[in-house]
Motif scaffolding. Sequence first.
Motif, PDB file in Angstrom:
ATOM      1  N   ILE A 165       0.829  -1.199   0.000  1.00 23.67           N
ATOM      2  CA  ILE A 165       0.000   0.000   0.000  1.00 23.67           C
ATOM      3  C   ILE A 165       0.867   1.255   0.000  1.00 23.67           C
ATOM      4  CG2 ILE A 165      -1.727   1.289   1.318  1.00 23.67           C
ATOM      5  CD1 ILE A 165      -2.889  -1.331   2.243  1.00 23.67           C
ATOM      6  N   ALA A 166       1.978   1.231   0.740  1.00 21.52           N
ATOM      7  CA  ALA A 166       2.879   2.392   0.749  1.00 21.52           C
ATOM      8  C   ALA A 166       3.411   2.663  -0.649  1.00 21.52           C
ATOM      9  CB  ALA A 166       4.028   2.155   1.720  1.00 21.52           C
ATOM     10  N   PHE A 167       3.759   1.612  -1.386  1.00 25.84           N
ATOM     11  CA  PHE A 167       4.252   1.789  -2.755  1.00 25.84           C
ATOM     12  C   PHE A 167       3.151   2.350  -3.655  1.00 25.84           C
ATOM     13  CE2 PHE A 167       5.017   0.184  -7.075  1.00 25.84           C
ATOM     14  CZ  PHE A 167       6.269   0.727  -7.319  1.00 25.84           C
ATOM     15  N   ALA A 168       1.930   1.862  -3.480  1.00 30.25           N
ATOM     16  CA  ALA A 168       0.808   2.372  -4.279  1.00 30.25           C
ATOM     17  C   ALA A 168       0.558   3.845  -3.975  1.00 30.25           C
ATOM     18  CB  ALA A 168      -0.448   1.547  -3.998  1.00 30.25           C
ATOM     19  N   LEU A 169       0.598   4.218  -2.700  1.00 24.64           N
ATOM     20  CA  LEU A 169       0.378   5.617  -2.327  1.00 24.64           C
ATOM     21  C   LEU A 169       1.487   6.509  -2.874  1.00 24.64           C
ATOM     22  CD1 LEU A 169      -0.808   5.255   1.392  1.00 24.64           C
ATOM     23  CD2 LEU A 169      -2.209   5.663  -0.642  1.00 24.64           C
ATOM     24  N   PHE A 170       2.706   6.019  -2.864  1.00 27.45           N
ATOM     25  CA  PHE A 170       3.823   6.794  -3.394  1.00 27.45           C
ATOM     26  C   PHE A 170       3.650   7.028  -4.893  1.00 27.45           C
ATOM     27  CE2 PHE A 170       8.053   6.979  -5.393  1.00 27.45           C
ATOM     28  CZ  PHE A 170       8.560   8.099  -4.761  1.00 27.45           C
ATOM     29  N   THR A 171       3.195   6.008  -5.607  1.00 25.68           N
ATOM     30  CA  THR A 171       2.968   6.147  -7.046  1.00 25.68           C
ATOM     31  C   THR A 171       1.882   7.172  -7.331  1.00 25.68           C
ATOM     32  OG1 THR A 171       3.587   3.816  -7.353  1.00 25.68           O
ATOM     33  CG2 THR A 171       2.442   4.899  -9.172  1.00 25.68           C
ATOM     34  N   VAL A 172       0.798   7.111  -6.565  1.00 19.64           N
ATOM     35  CA  VAL A 172      -0.278   8.082  -6.734  1.00 19.64           C
ATOM     36  C   VAL A 172       0.219   9.488  -6.422  1.00 19.64           C
ATOM     37  CG1 VAL A 172      -2.527   8.831  -5.848  1.00 19.64           C
ATOM     38  CG2 VAL A 172      -2.101   6.410  -6.280  1.00 19.64           C
ATOM     39  N   LEU A 173       1.051   9.610  -5.385  1.00 20.91           N
ATOM     40  CA  LEU A 173       1.579  10.926  -5.009  1.00 20.91           C
ATOM     41  C   LEU A 173       2.404  11.538  -6.140  1.00 20.91           C
ATOM     42  CD1 LEU A 173       2.164  13.088  -2.803  1.00 20.91           C
ATOM     43  CD2 LEU A 173       4.178  11.726  -2.190  1.00 20.91           C
ATOM     44  N   VAL A 174       3.340  10.782  -6.670  1.00 18.93           N
ATOM     45  CA  VAL A 174       4.228  11.303  -7.710  1.00 18.93           C
ATOM     46  C   VAL A 174       3.446  11.644  -8.975  1.00 18.93           C
ATOM     47  CG1 VAL A 174       6.187  10.775  -9.208  1.00 18.93           C
ATOM     48  CG2 VAL A 174       6.239  10.093  -6.800  1.00 18.93           C
ATOM     49  N   THR A 175       2.620  10.715  -9.438  1.00 20.23           N
ATOM     50  CA  THR A 175       1.858  10.973 -10.665  1.00 20.23           C
ATOM     51  C   THR A 175       0.860  12.108 -10.469  1.00 20.23           C
ATOM     52  OG1 THR A 175       0.306   9.204 -10.047  1.00 20.23           O
ATOM     53  CG2 THR A 175       2.108   8.635 -11.541  1.00 20.23           C
ATOM     54  N   GLY A 176       0.240  12.171  -9.291  1.00 23.31           N
ATOM     55  CA  GLY A 176      -0.719  13.236  -9.027  1.00 23.31           C
ATOM     56  C   GLY A 176      -0.076  14.603  -9.011  1.00 23.31           C
ATOM     57  N   LEU A 177       1.108  14.710  -8.398  1.00 25.38           N
ATOM     58  CA  LEU A 177       1.803  15.995  -8.354  1.00 25.38           C
ATOM     59  C   LEU A 177       2.180  16.466  -9.753  1.00 25.38           C
ATOM     60  CD1 LEU A 177       4.131  15.436  -5.266  1.00 25.38           C
ATOM     61  CD2 LEU A 177       2.213  17.031  -5.407  1.00 25.38           C
ATOM     62  N   LEU A 178       2.666  15.556 -10.587  1.00 23.50           N
ATOM     63  CA  LEU A 178       3.032  15.937 -11.945  1.00 23.50           C
ATOM     64  C   LEU A 178       1.801  16.239 -12.794  1.00 23.50           C
ATOM     65  CD1 LEU A 178       5.910  13.384 -12.673  1.00 23.50           C
ATOM     66  CD2 LEU A 178       6.117  15.802 -12.076  1.00 23.50           C
ATOM     67  N   TRP A 179       0.718  15.484 -12.581  1.00 24.17           N
ATOM     68  CA  TRP A 179      -0.499  15.669 -13.366  1.00 24.17           C
ATOM     69  C   TRP A 179      -1.151  17.018 -13.057  1.00 24.17           C
ATOM     70  CZ3 TRP A 179      -2.245  13.443 -17.571  1.00 24.17           C
ATOM     71  CH2 TRP A 179      -3.585  13.605 -17.938  1.00 24.17           C
ATOM     72  N   TYR A 180      -1.144  17.402 -11.771  1.00 22.69           N
ATOM     73  CA  TYR A 180      -1.787  18.657 -11.373  1.00 22.69           C
ATOM     74  C   TYR A 180      -0.805  19.824 -11.283  1.00 22.69           C
ATOM     75  CZ  TYR A 180      -5.830  15.786 -10.266  1.00 22.69           C
ATOM     76  OH  TYR A 180      -6.896  14.931 -10.360  1.00 22.69           O
ATOM     77  N   LEU A 181       0.433  19.618 -11.710  1.00 17.23           N
ATOM     78  CA  LEU A 181       1.438  20.677 -11.657  1.00 17.23           C
ATOM     79  C   LEU A 181       1.005  21.951 -12.392  1.00 17.23           C
ATOM     80  CD1 LEU A 181       4.293  21.605 -10.846  1.00 17.23           C
ATOM     81  CD2 LEU A 181       5.132  20.546 -12.973  1.00 17.23           C
ATOM     82  N   PRO A 182       0.428  21.875 -13.600  1.00 21.99           N
ATOM     83  CA  PRO A 182       0.038  23.124 -14.274  1.00 21.99           C
ATOM     84  C   PRO A 182      -1.014  23.912 -13.511  1.00 21.99           C
ATOM     85  CG  PRO A 182      -0.820  21.204 -15.439  1.00 21.99           C
ATOM     86  CD  PRO A 182       0.174  20.701 -14.448  1.00 21.99           C
TER      87      PRO A 182
END
Length: 305
Positions: A165-182
């Motif tokens: 679950i920690a790995f899944a949350l980390f993946t969501v965190l990284v992709t989410g930050l880049l996706w919502y960066l603009p």
Amino acid sequence: MKAFVALVHRELIEHRGAFLTGPLLLLGLIFGATILAFSVGRVDVHFSGAVLTVVPLIVYEMGFLGLGFAWSLYLTATLFFYCADGFAADKRNNAMLFWKSMPVSDFKVLLSKLVAAITLLPASVFAVALLSGIILFGVAFTTMLINGTATLAALGDIVGIYGQIAFALFTVLVTGLLWYLPFMALVGAIATVVGRWAIPIAVLLPTIASTLEWVTLGGLHPFATNTWAYLQYRTALPKTDYADSWIASVENKFSPNLSVPRFDGFTFASDLLAGIDWTQLGIGIVFALAVIYAASEYRRRVNDN
């Protein structure tokens, strides 16, 4: 480079209340609520038979995933408020002349704020989220040991679930930050002009753009345009088929068929990454840098005059 790192670290120091102190206080509440849940009978830990080895693990999975989702909501809201506040902080606290006297360009100052928003600040909240998972698992397992409903043999399963679950949350965190960066960059850029009112203005901009398209090109209404459809697509993080199927199978775990596999963080991460529109993600990064550069030019020209 050292100056840029110091600027990023400054953002954490100035906003540690929202990204460190606040989450730690919430963590204390989570710790107390977890102890109460397992000590006053809100969570039934008296199982027998095959259910003894399956249901507790489901509680761990669902509990940690629920905490991860809650922390993601907290982080999302806090980051956008940070962008609205942090990008205008220098002007508001009369520190602009000090920063103008430093050998650091306005672009680097604003870029350091954006970098902080996708590195140190979310990392501090993510660390607290991981700690909340440890507390949840620790309290639950200790309580079950005291009640005689768990053994040390189950500890390995718990550690495995935590890692997945920690790995899944980390993946969501990284992709989410880049996706919502603009979107974060846009709020920050607007904040350099209007200050804390950046969030409501940024929320109104899509509606205005969609309305202009409707007025000029026609359509059923302002929310039935290509602009609005694109914004709906761009504001939603891609869903994963694995997550939907796993959630649907949770209820089956409480049936006589107890062979449903546990949550697989690596499969979830692979499914999520496969659904990312990498072209749009790259365009978003370029857009973020462009609006930050435009905001830095506005900041430089306004304060030079």
